[in-house]
Motif scaffolding. Structure first.
Motif, PDB file in Angstrom:
ATOM      1  N   LEU A  16       0.827  -1.216   0.000  1.00 19.52           N
ATOM      2  CA  LEU A  16       0.000   0.000   0.000  1.00 19.52           C
ATOM      3  C   LEU A  16       0.859   1.263   0.000  1.00 19.52           C
ATOM      4  O   LEU A  16       0.498   2.258  -0.638  1.00 19.52           O
ATOM      5  N   ALA A  17       1.994   1.221   0.681  1.00 14.46           N
ATOM      6  CA  ALA A  17       2.907   2.372   0.655  1.00 14.46           C
ATOM      7  C   ALA A  17       3.458   2.578  -0.758  1.00 14.46           C
ATOM      8  O   ALA A  17       3.584   3.725  -1.223  1.00 14.46           O
ATOM      9  N   LEU A  24      -1.236   5.373  -7.293  1.00 13.91           N
ATOM     10  CA  LEU A  24      -2.140   4.433  -7.947  1.00 13.91           C
ATOM     11  C   LEU A  24      -3.570   4.618  -7.448  1.00 13.91           C
ATOM     12  O   LEU A  24      -3.815   5.262  -6.431  1.00 13.91           O
ATOM     13  N   HIS A  25      -4.493   4.013  -8.172  1.00 12.24           N
ATOM     14  CA  HIS A  25      -5.881   3.968  -7.721  1.00 12.24           C
ATOM     15  C   HIS A  25      -5.933   3.181  -6.408  1.00 12.24           C
ATOM     16  O   HIS A  25      -5.037   2.388  -6.116  1.00 12.24           O
ATOM     17  N   PRO A  26      -6.977   3.347  -5.610  1.00  9.37           N
ATOM     18  CA  PRO A  26      -7.080   2.618  -4.342  1.00  9.37           C
ATOM     19  C   PRO A  26      -7.015   1.100  -4.548  1.00  9.37           C
ATOM     20  O   PRO A  26      -7.681   0.556  -5.427  1.00  9.37           O
ATOM     21  N   LEU A  27      -6.205   0.456  -3.726  1.00 12.06           N
ATOM     22  CA  LEU A  27      -5.972  -0.985  -3.853  1.00 12.06           C
ATOM     23  C   LEU A  27      -6.601  -1.774  -2.715  1.00 12.06           C
ATOM     24  O   LEU A  27      -6.844  -1.243  -1.632  1.00 12.06           O
ATOM     25  N   THR A  28      -6.781  -3.053  -3.001  1.00  9.81           N
ATOM     26  CA  THR A  28      -7.085  -4.046  -1.979  1.00  9.81           C
ATOM     27  C   THR A  28      -5.997  -5.101  -2.072  1.00  9.81           C
ATOM     28  O   THR A  28      -5.669  -5.559  -3.167  1.00  9.81           O
ATOM     29  N   VAL A  29      -5.427  -5.462  -0.927  1.00 10.30           N
ATOM     30  CA  VAL A  29      -4.323  -6.422  -0.872  1.00 10.30           C
ATOM     31  C   VAL A  29      -4.738  -7.588   0.022  1.00 10.30           C
ATOM     32  O   VAL A  29      -5.218  -7.374   1.135  1.00 10.30           O
ATOM     33  N   ARG A  43      -8.156  -3.003   2.560  1.00 14.24           N
ATOM     34  CA  ARG A  43      -8.823  -2.366   1.434  1.00 14.24           C
ATOM     35  C   ARG A  43      -8.750  -0.864   1.659  1.00 14.24           C
ATOM     36  O   ARG A  43      -9.248  -0.364   2.669  1.00 14.24           O
ATOM     37  N   GLU A  44      -8.087  -0.158   0.718  1.00 15.62           N
ATOM     38  CA  GLU A  44      -7.992   1.285   0.856  1.00 15.62           C
ATOM     39  C   GLU A  44      -9.355   1.930   0.680  1.00 15.62           C
ATOM     40  O   GLU A  44     -10.233   1.389  -0.006  1.00 15.62           O
ATOM     41  N   ASP A  45      -9.523   3.101   1.275  1.00 12.72           N
ATOM     42  CA  ASP A  45     -10.749   3.866   1.084  1.00 12.72           C
ATOM     43  C   ASP A  45     -10.993   4.035  -0.408  1.00 12.72           C
ATOM     44  O   ASP A  45     -10.067   4.295  -1.175  1.00 12.72           O
ATOM     45  N   LYS A  46     -12.228   3.869  -0.803  1.00 12.09           N
ATOM     46  CA  LYS A  46     -12.690   4.030  -2.182  1.00 12.09           C
ATOM     47  C   LYS A  46     -12.223   2.935  -3.132  1.00 12.09           C
ATOM     48  O   LYS A  46     -12.397   3.046  -4.343  1.00 12.09           O
TER      49      LYS A  46
END
Length: 146
Positions: A16-17, A24-29, A43-46
């Motif tokens: 995420l960093a 980048l666009h918001p990610l989910t890892v 999961r990043e916001d949005k």
């Protein structure tokens, strides 16, 4: 031994960093252990509502097939619709054969888990996965041939 919670946390946070650094666009890892069980997920916001399922499908598919997302995508594309349909049926629709799914190997080369990332392009998702796995002191395997 599988990927630990401490390692999974490093993978997720570093990925995420890296995404923030690259804007980048918001990610989910998602990080899975060698048995396919979720160890960590953020999961990043949005980040889109299907991103958790896509990230899990990338991680689960590479783990289930035993090779990274790039090789998985090549085989799925080269195998035709029947091959892909068979994989979808066998996995209950749980696989996503695309870059951004990365196997995680230990020092001995054994698979200890996998990472799936979704939110930007597959190549950019993969870049973040590589950063995370490397930061955790493990070896990423994208399925890329030399």
């Amino acid at each position: 031994m599988g990927v630990t919670l401490a390692q999974a946390s490093i993978i997720v946070d570093t990925a995420l960093a890296k995404a923030c650094e690259l804007k980048l666009h918001p990610l989910t890892v998602v990080v899975l252990d060698a048995g396919g069980h979720m160890v960590a997920m953020k999961r990043e916001d949005k980040s889109g509502i299907l991103r958790a399922e896509i990230a899990t499908g990338k991680a689960w598919g590479t783990l289930g097939m035993g090779f990274g997302g790039r090789e998985f995508a090549r085989r799925a594309a080269g195998g035709g619709a029947i091959f892909l349909q068979a994989l979808m049926a066998a996995s209950g629709g749980r696989i996503v054969p695309a870059p951004g799914g990365v196997l995680v190997r230990d020092d001995a080369g054994e698979i200890v888990g996998s990472v799936g990332i979704s939110g930007d392009t597959s190549d950019r998702d993969e870049t973040c996965a590589l950063a995370g796995v490397t930061a955790a002191g493990l070896t990423p395997d994208t399925g890329e041939t030399a």
